[in-house]
Design a protein around this motif. Sequence first.
Motif, PDB file in Angstrom:
ATOM      1  N   MET A 294      94.370 -58.608  46.005  1.00 29.85           N
ATOM      2  CA  MET A 294      93.002 -59.245  46.895  1.00 29.85           C
ATOM      3  C   MET A 294      91.960 -58.252  46.598  1.00 29.85           C
ATOM      4  O   MET A 294      91.816 -57.361  46.017  1.00 29.85           O
ATOM      5  N   LEU A 295      90.686 -59.164  46.977  1.00 28.77           N
ATOM      6  CA  LEU A 295      89.474 -58.306  46.675  1.00 28.77           C
ATOM      7  C   LEU A 295      89.118 -57.118  47.512  1.00 28.77           C
ATOM      8  O   LEU A 295      89.510 -57.139  48.638  1.00 28.77           O
ATOM      9  N   ARG A 296      88.565 -56.322  46.736  1.00 34.01           N
ATOM     10  CA  ARG A 296      88.772 -54.892  47.746  1.00 34.01           C
ATOM     11  C   ARG A 296      87.040 -54.800  47.722  1.00 34.01           C
ATOM     12  O   ARG A 296      86.436 -54.907  46.629  1.00 34.01           O
TER      13      ARG A 296
ATOM     14  N   THR B 254      79.469 -63.888  52.405  1.00 33.48           N
ATOM     15  CA  THR B 254      79.807 -64.801  51.360  1.00 33.48           C
ATOM     16  C   THR B 254      81.386 -65.089  51.046  1.00 33.48           C
ATOM     17  O   THR B 254      81.828 -66.077  50.850  1.00 33.48           O
ATOM     18  N   CYS B 255      81.882 -63.940  51.553  1.00 32.46           N
ATOM     19  CA  CYS B 255      83.485 -64.144  51.264  1.00 32.46           C
ATOM     20  C   CYS B 255      84.044 -65.092  52.467  1.00 32.46           C
ATOM     21  O   CYS B 255      84.887 -65.888  52.319  1.00 32.46           O
ATOM     22  N   ALA B 256      83.182 -65.039  53.744  1.00 26.15           N
ATOM     23  CA  ALA B 256      83.598 -65.935  54.959  1.00 26.15           C
ATOM     24  C   ALA B 256      83.372 -67.275  54.375  1.00 26.15           C
ATOM     25  O   ALA B 256      84.200 -68.199  54.632  1.00 26.15           O
ATOM     26  N   GLU B 257      82.200 -67.590  53.585  1.00 24.41           N
ATOM     27  CA  GLU B 257      81.910 -69.078  53.159  1.00 24.41           C
ATOM     28  C   GLU B 257      82.991 -69.499  52.352  1.00 24.41           C
ATOM     29  O   GLU B 257      83.036 -70.652  52.256  1.00 24.41           O
TER      30      GLU B 257
ATOM     31  N   ASN C 118      86.002 -68.699  52.158  1.00 31.57           N
ATOM     32  CA  ASN C 118      87.251 -68.473  52.618  1.00 31.57           C
ATOM     33  C   ASN C 118      88.257 -67.627  51.952  1.00 31.57           C
ATOM     34  O   ASN C 118      89.346 -67.787  51.606  1.00 31.57           O
ATOM     35  N   LEU C 119      87.492 -66.553  51.469  1.00 26.67           N
ATOM     36  CA  LEU C 119      88.045 -65.485  50.687  1.00 26.67           C
ATOM     37  C   LEU C 119      88.615 -64.181  51.049  1.00 26.67           C
ATOM     38  O   LEU C 119      87.955 -63.451  51.615  1.00 26.67           O
ATOM     39  N   PRO C 120      90.020 -63.915  50.899  1.00 25.61           N
ATOM     40  CA  PRO C 120      90.439 -62.715  51.676  1.00 25.61           C
ATOM     41  C   PRO C 120      89.910 -61.604  51.197  1.00 25.61           C
ATOM     42  O   PRO C 120      89.785 -61.492  49.998  1.00 25.61           O
TER      43      PRO C 120
ATOM     44  N   LEU D 112      81.041 -63.891  42.887  1.00 24.46           N
ATOM     45  CA  LEU D 112      82.204 -64.491  43.844  1.00 24.46           C
ATOM     46  C   LEU D 112      81.817 -65.932  44.097  1.00 24.46           C
ATOM     47  O   LEU D 112      82.765 -66.581  43.893  1.00 24.46           O
ATOM     48  N   ALA D 113      80.677 -66.489  44.146  1.00 27.04           N
ATOM     49  CA  ALA D 113      80.262 -67.843  44.468  1.00 27.04           C
ATOM     50  C   ALA D 113      80.664 -68.697  43.151  1.00 27.04           C
ATOM     51  O   ALA D 113      81.366 -69.790  43.051  1.00 27.04           O
ATOM     52  N   ALA D 114      80.466 -68.196  42.005  1.00 26.20           N
ATOM     53  CA  ALA D 114      80.664 -68.744  40.598  1.00 26.20           C
ATOM     54  C   ALA D 114      82.260 -68.614  40.383  1.00 26.20           C
ATOM     55  O   ALA D 114      82.775 -69.607  39.775  1.00 26.20           O
ATOM     56  N   ARG D 115      82.713 -67.801  40.920  1.00 24.00           N
ATOM     57  CA  ARG D 115      84.265 -67.643  40.439  1.00 24.00           C
ATOM     58  C   ARG D 115      85.204 -68.446  41.619  1.00 24.00           C
ATOM     59  O   ARG D 115      86.019 -69.104  40.846  1.00 24.00           O
ATOM     60  N   TYR D 116      84.644 -68.209  42.644  1.00 25.62           N
ATOM     61  CA  TYR D 116      85.749 -68.974  43.580  1.00 25.62           C
ATOM     62  C   TYR D 116      85.141 -69.920  44.537  1.00 25.62           C
ATOM     63  O   TYR D 116      85.798 -70.688  45.304  1.00 25.62           O
TER      64      TYR D 116
END
Length: 207
Positions: free
Chosen positions: A1-3, A19-22, A24-26, A73-77
């Motif tokens: 999980m992302l820390r 960004t994580c919320a957009e 849906n990244l835990p 994060l946006a590019a990867r996920y």
Amino acid sequence: MLRILGKASSINVRKVLWTCAELNLPFELEEWGSGFKPTDTPEFLTLNPNAMVPVIQDGDFTLWESNTIIRYLAARYGDASLYPTEARARAWVDQWIDWQASDLNRSWSYAFMSLVRHSSLHQESQALSASCADWSRYMQILDKQLHSTGAYVAGSHFALADIPIGLSVNRWLETPFERPSLPAVNDYYQRLSERPGFRLYGCNGTP
């Protein structure tokens, strides 16, 4: 999980959380910074020699600088709707992210430190007036852009640039000084306020 290492009250950490919320990244938030774990320890400095938050650890990959983190994060996920893959569309998003980090941030720094943080080092009246005037000028640039697009900063759809810009608009509206009327900025802020990620992290971290 992302820390994520940082604290939710930090505007730069909030970029990453939103960004994580957009996406849906835990994630797991580990609180570092003023009031929490100190960032000047050898443990933290091995992760970020600048002793600043946020820092992320994605598996064995460590990264700092908030705008670099949200791009990663946006590019990867994510998909192209948040951070376009086409070169010109991505450059348009990047342009506004960089504008927020440089021109807009510099303009409000003194006023924010004076009027919100009540810093004793930021109470010179002429410098405060100049910062407020400069901040208003850059926000008028944003208002003109939003009037042109009729929706979001880089076009008709929400994109990654709206996260740092939206947080700056929140700071603009929460700082107590006489502001010019900016109807397009106000409409934009209402649109952002409808997003779950903004409601969690965009308004000073309170739902």
